[in-house]
Scaffold this motif. Structure first.
Motif, mmCIF file in Angstrom:
data_model
loop_
_atom_site.group_PDB
_atom_site.id
_atom_site.type_symbol
_atom_site.label_atom_id
_atom_site.label_comp_id
_atom_site.label_asym_id
_atom_site.label_seq_id
_atom_site.Cartn_x
_atom_site.Cartn_y
_atom_site.Cartn_z
ATOM 1 N N LYS A 170 49.793 11.971 156.558
ATOM 2 C CA LYS A 170 50.062 12.889 157.655
ATOM 3 C C LYS A 170 49.854 14.322 157.133
ATOM 4 C CE LYS A 170 53.694 13.514 161.159
ATOM 5 N NZ LYS A 170 53.797 14.964 161.152
ATOM 6 N N GLY A 171 49.158 15.110 157.928
ATOM 7 C CA GLY A 171 48.914 16.483 157.498
ATOM 8 C C GLY A 171 47.577 16.664 156.806
ATOM 9 N N VAL A 172 46.791 15.585 156.726
ATOM 10 C CA VAL A 172 45.447 15.683 156.151
ATOM 11 C C VAL A 172 44.426 15.361 157.233
ATOM 12 C CG1 VAL A 172 43.815 14.736 154.476
ATOM 13 C CG2 VAL A 172 46.216 15.033 153.844
ATOM 14 N N GLU A 173 43.468 16.231 157.394
ATOM 15 C CA GLU A 173 42.407 15.968 158.374
ATOM 16 C C GLU A 173 41.057 16.033 157.665
ATOM 17 O OE1 GLU A 173 42.893 19.071 161.323
ATOM 18 O OE2 GLU A 173 45.063 18.892 161.017
ATOM 19 N N ARG A 193 41.061 19.644 155.834
ATOM 20 C CA ARG A 193 42.184 20.559 156.027
ATOM 21 C C ARG A 193 43.447 19.836 155.590
ATOM 22 N NH1 ARG A 193 44.245 23.395 161.647
ATOM 23 N NH2 ARG A 193 45.763 24.796 160.669
ATOM 24 N N VAL A 194 44.187 20.465 154.680
ATOM 25 C CA VAL A 194 45.444 19.875 154.240
ATOM 26 C C VAL A 194 46.561 20.843 154.620
ATOM 27 C CG1 VAL A 194 46.761 18.912 152.307
ATOM 28 C CG2 VAL A 194 44.261 18.758 152.309
ATOM 29 N N ARG A 195 47.498 20.299 155.409
ATOM 30 C CA ARG A 195 48.569 21.152 155.940
ATOM 31 C C ARG A 195 49.551 21.561 154.845
ATOM 32 N NH1 ARG A 195 47.805 22.520 161.573
ATOM 33 N NH2 ARG A 195 46.440 20.872 162.360
ATOM 34 N N LYS A 196 50.328 22.538 155.196
ATOM 35 C CA LYS A 196 51.287 23.138 154.279
ATOM 36 C C LYS A 196 52.126 22.104 153.521
ATOM 37 C CE LYS A 196 54.919 26.594 154.204
ATOM 38 N NZ LYS A 196 55.737 27.544 154.925
ATOM 39 N N GLY A 197 52.116 22.221 152.206
ATOM 40 C CA GLY A 197 52.973 21.379 151.381
ATOM 41 C C GLY A 197 52.516 19.936 151.232
#
Lengths: 251, 436
Positions: free
Chosen positions: B113-116, B161-165
């Motif tokens: 989750k948080g990786v696109e 794109r990798v989200r914060k943290g």
């Protein structure tokens, strides 16, 4: 049987004649010392035996165990049993001593048609040979000769000799740069390798080394020729009188 | 000759402008601007200082400027060691053939989750993609005219794109294969938000007369970490022009390593901009060239803010008639105190006909900094060779041992343990077969 038979050897370096007719015969098991002033051709003789480039043999022959040594490449000579302990061992950054030793030993074994040693057998052998010479695991893991002290470099040379078990070892000024304790360790290592099947040429400027590695025969080399041959007492005479009577400038 | 190549690229753009991704949005306007800029400056030529050693126009006369064919059916990927080098690593894989994403050959499932991960066409409507594409790094634009070319013609690419943290669970492997003659224009975008982490592996394999035109745009947020390893093993008649542009926020770290084992003519550009304090960039590489290969590494590190560290080391060996180029610049802006910048390049020439041109530069406007640069070009030490041979190591093996030892210092810097060991084996095997 003769291990080494040098006849009328003439050698040029950069067009200049350095060796001017050397005759030298060494039987198996004998230790010969070659002494002489600076510039007499001692190191040239050691490099010609090892096969270094830039040394042009213009006349004469060298037979090693009955074979023509001059026909052989540097690595072929090593595999056949010639070993030169360098006066100034080279530093080889990036190649660990362990990797180097294993590559060298297995290359020689391969050249002789022997089975190569696997990592486990090799490690056991190296540790066994390294211990009496105070060559630590830490030294073996470091890059070859890089950051070694003078004594460590010479001990590493003797370790190589011990591992590669040559028939003819040429020790080129092995005493240079060593204090008396280091000299003793190195000499003990060399003496442990003396055997009826192994001959040695000990090249030195000073008599000191020969107190510890006692030669069977001493030759005096001057201006590219062997000018005198005698027993071990010849070295002691030289220590007193110097090389002046052999036509050399005082060193 | 650059005029001819420039004209053909512009014609290609005009022919395809309506079918390139992003035709209905901001990008089509941006492409118009880019092709105008490109047309104004033209393809770089050797009268420009930045391109003094590489004649792109000449080599592009032979390589295909027109797009490589779109392959949609079955494709046989190469089975070389280079192709397989990252195979043992548990990773996500995106495969691009002739510059086009191939979903059927790729494998990037169950992302955290948080990786696109997308292909270029799918993110063009997003602001972050726009921001990355529109940036400028080179004030004089001479090195960036090939970026303009890429902007105008980019047809596909990988976007991460990798989200914060968030940490990308395993490396993302981008596999580029030019199967045919002709050009492929790829734009890869990487955004790591604050404290995010990722590892990217790139493989570039190319057949004859292919042109790989690539731009990798990177933005690292505060404390983000990106490890990047690129392997290049392309045919001798190929052309490879690649630019990496990275902006680092405070405390971010970028470690990028390139291994080039094969190329025809290759120009690799790296631009790093420090935009926040306490960041670190390592831009390193190793290469082995032979035949008539030509590799030009161009690297600009801009210390625009204080207290950042940069390290660059390129080491290579050159045989045959190959040519190497290293041009590097470390810029330290007036207020960028406490900068630590190092830039080194070392080359080993194995043949009398090989050559190396090195030009490391420092431009320092601050006074409390530590900077060093250096360059050496040498040949194998005859004394060292003799020493190894005198222990029974045959000459060829002794040479290999010394060459590998020389490259090892650079290979050590590849920022992923498994990948580094794989690359080391690859280099060793390469030399065992290369007859150098």
């Amino acid at each position: 049987m003769s291990m080494l038979e040098i006849k009328n050897l003439h050698v040029n370096v950069a067009g200049k004649e350095i060796l001017k007719g050397i005759d030298l015969s060494i039987a198996a098991g004998e230790v010969h010392a070659i002494m002489g002033p600076n510039g007499s051709g001692k190191s040239t003789l050691s490099y010609v035996l090892a096969g270094r480039g830039g040394y042009e043999v213009t006349e004469g022959s060298i037979r090693f165990k009955g074979k023509d040594l001059l026909e052989m490449s540097v690595d072929e000579r090593a595999a056949a049993g010639v070993f030169l302990a360098f006066q100034y061992p080279l530093e080889i950054p990036g190649v660990t001593t362990m990797t180097f030793l294993k590559t060298a030993l297995n290359a020689q074994r391969k050249a002789r048609g022997e089975e190569e040693l696997d990592a486990v057998r090799f490690l056991k052998l190296v540790r066994e040979k390294a211990k009496p010479l105070n060559v630590t695991d830490d030294m073996l893991k470091r890059a070859l000769n890089v950051g070694y002290s003078g004594g460590e470099k010479k001990r590493a040379e003797v370790l190589q000799m011990s591992l590669l078990e040559p028939s003819l070892a040429v020790l080129d000024e092995t005493d240079s740069g060593l204090d008396i304790d280091a000299l003793k360790t190195v000499a003990e290592g060399v003496n442990a390798l003396r055997s009826p099947e192994r001959s040695m040429i000990v090249i030195t400027h000073y008599q000191r080394l020969l107190d510890y590695i006692v030669p069977d025969v001493v030759h005096v080399l001057s201006q590219g020729r062997i000018v005198k041959t005698g027993g071990k007492e010849l070295a002691l005479e030289l220590e007193k009188s110097g090389y002046a009577e052999y036509g050399a400038d005082a060193a | 000759m650059t005029e001819n190549a420039t004209r053909r690229f512009i014609e290609d753009y005009e022919a395809r402008r309506e079918v390139l991704p992003g035709v209905d949005g901001w990008l089509s306007r941006h492409r118009e601007g880019a092709i105008r800029d490109f047309a104004g400056v033209g393809l770089p030529h050797r009268r420009l200082e930045e391109w003094k050693y590489t004649d792109l126009g000449r080599v592009l006369e032979k390589a295909g400027i027109e797009p490589a064919p779109l392959l949609e059916g079955a494709v046989l990927l190469p089975e070389s060691r280079s192709a397989a080098v990252f195979e043992t690593i548990d990773r996500h894989v995106l495969v691009f053939v002739n510059g086009r994403y191939r979903a059927d050959l790729s494998k990037a499932a169950r992302l955290p989750k948080g990786v696109e991960i997308h292909s270029l066409g799918d993110v063009l409507h997003e602001q972050w993609a726009k921001d990355l594409v529109e940036r400028r790094f080179d004030e004089k634009r001479q090195a960036e005219s090939i970026v303009d070319l890429n902007t105008a013609l980019m047809s596909d690419g990988a976007c991460l794109r990798v989200r914060k943290g968030v940490k990308l669970d395993k490396p993302l492997h981008l596999f580029f294969f030019s199967a045919d003659a002709g050009a492929s224009h790829c734009r890869n975008l990487v955004l790591l938000e604050d404290e995010a982490e990722a590892t990217i592996l790139e493989t570039h394999l190319g057949e004859k007369a292919s042109l790989a035109d690539l731009v990798l745009d990177i933005s690292l947020g505060v404390g983000a970490r990106l490890n990047h390893i690129k392997l290049q093993d392309e045919a001798e008649s190929s052309v490879h022009i690649a630019t990496m542009r990275a902006r680092l926020a405070a405390q971010a770290r970028l470690s990028s390593f390139t291994l080039t084992l094969g190329c025809g003519t290759s120009r690799g550009q790296s631009f790093v901009l420090f935009a926040g304090e306490g960041a670190e960039a390592n831009i390193d590489g190793a290469y082995a060239l032979k035949g008539a290969q030509h590799l030009d590494q161009f690297c600009v590190i801009d210390h625009a803010v204080p207290s950042c560290n940069s390290h660059t080391l390129f080491k290579g060996v050159l045989d045959g008639e190959s040519e190497g180029v290293f041009q590097g610049k470390v810029i330290v802006r007036p207020h960028a105190q406490k900068t630590d910048g190092r830039q080194m390049t070392h080359a080993l020439l194995l043949s009398r006909d090989a050559s190396m041109n090195a030009k490391p530069e420092l431009e320092i406007y601050a006074d409390d900094v530590q900077c060093a640069h250096g360059s050496t070009v040498g040949e194998l030490s005859k004394d060292a060779l003799f020493y190894l041979q005198s222990r029974g190591i045959p000459e060829a093996e002794a040479r290999r041992l010394l060459v590998l030892a020389f490259l090892d210092e650079a290979l050590d810097l590849a920022p992923h343990d498994e990948a580094r060991e794989s690359l080391r084996r690859l280099v060793s095997d390469w030399f065992a077969e290369a007859d150098i």
